[in-house]
Design a protein around this motif. Sequence first.
Motif, PDB file in Angstrom:
ATOM      1  N   GLY A  83       0.809  -1.210   0.000  1.00  0.00           N
ATOM      2  CA  GLY A  83       0.000   0.000   0.000  1.00  0.00           C
ATOM      3  C   GLY A  83       0.845   1.264   0.000  1.00  0.00           C
ATOM      4  O   GLY A  83       0.541   2.238  -0.707  1.00  0.00           O
ATOM      5  N   VAL A 100       2.484   1.598  -3.603  1.00  0.00           N
ATOM      6  CA  VAL A 100       1.526   2.030  -4.634  1.00  0.00           C
ATOM      7  C   VAL A 100       1.061   3.458  -4.371  1.00  0.00           C
ATOM      8  O   VAL A 100       1.005   4.292  -5.291  1.00  0.00           O
ATOM      9  N   THR A 153      -6.238   0.271  -8.140  1.00  0.00           N
ATOM     10  CA  THR A 153      -6.591   0.222  -6.717  1.00  0.00           C
ATOM     11  C   THR A 153      -8.104   0.302  -6.533  1.00  0.00           C
ATOM     12  O   THR A 153      -8.685  -0.432  -5.723  1.00  0.00           O
ATOM     13  N   VAL A 161      -5.277  -2.285  -0.335  1.00  0.00           N
ATOM     14  CA  VAL A 161      -5.905  -1.197  -1.104  1.00  0.00           C
ATOM     15  C   VAL A 161      -6.271   0.003  -0.235  1.00  0.00           C
ATOM     16  O   VAL A 161      -6.136   1.151  -0.662  1.00  0.00           O
ATOM     17  N   ALA A 218      -3.170   2.019   0.393  1.00  0.00           N
ATOM     18  CA  ALA A 218      -2.760   2.720  -0.819  1.00  0.00           C
ATOM     19  C   ALA A 218      -3.588   3.981  -1.043  1.00  0.00           C
ATOM     20  O   ALA A 218      -3.043   5.042  -1.401  1.00  0.00           O
ATOM     21  N   ARG A 219      -4.880   3.899  -0.820  1.00  0.00           N
ATOM     22  CA  ARG A 219      -5.752   5.055  -1.040  1.00  0.00           C
ATOM     23  C   ARG A 219      -5.430   6.187  -0.055  1.00  0.00           C
ATOM     24  O   ARG A 219      -5.332   7.361  -0.445  1.00  0.00           O
TER      25      ARG A 219
END
Length: 282
Positions: A96, A99, A118, A154, A157-158
């Motif tokens: 995460g 990315v 993602t 994910v 990562a966000r």
Amino acid sequence: MRVLKEICRQPTALFGLAVVVIVIVMAIAAPLIAPFNPDEQMFDGLTLEGAPMPPGGQFLLGTDTLGRDLFSRMLFGARTSLIIGLVANGIAVTIGLFVGITAGYLRGWAGNLLMRFTDLMMAFPALLLAIVLAALLKPSLWIVAMVIALVNWVQVARIVYTETRGLVERDFILAERSLGAGHGRILFLHILPHLMPTAIVWGTLGIATTVLLEATLSFLGIGVQPPAPSWGNIIFESQSYFQAAPWLVFFPGAVILVTALAFNLVGDALRDILDPTQRGRG
């Protein structure tokens, strides 16, 4: 030290930390604490009718359907569940971070491509994806850890992407660029340190989710495979005896619940301590 002092001032966080420490210590010391071999099927571990022994006597938490000591299996199961929780969540946070930082720093088509991927992963049900991956691969401790990591990165990562987008526009980053600093220096000396509190918080909170997901996969029979004990497969092996021997489901279920709650309490406290935007909010 400051973080520990702040946690000690919050009763709920202190309770969570105490539970986490106790679980970790008992998992590490399982070979010394466990009164029996977790895989040993004992003749006196079943009643004359072949039913599991209830809690009490030489079997503190009773025995399972094969006459194995439940307390010993739960101690060794803690090792399995925590190893998967720590390894899977560590890999998920690492992916995460990579990315999110890459997409937030590069932006443009590369950043958009990473974040659309993602978004696609976020839209896919995590449990369903984990079930598919676990069914395709031969279940084992490390395969389960990898599967869980692949569905849990994910969210990190966000969040990291959003924070990185804000950091690259800050004056100190623009000043470094104007002085000719390279991408590596900016990323590792200026952006990454600002993201570490977020990584620590999500790493702590994610362990609870990972432990629960491992228990779910093991309960469905596609997680850690017997005879290796984990809290989830202990429940899976004993679900048909829920009414006749409820302790076989209650004890591991209660431990999963308390452990997940403890990690969440510690994670919430770390978020309040390490994230200045959260201070003063109640």
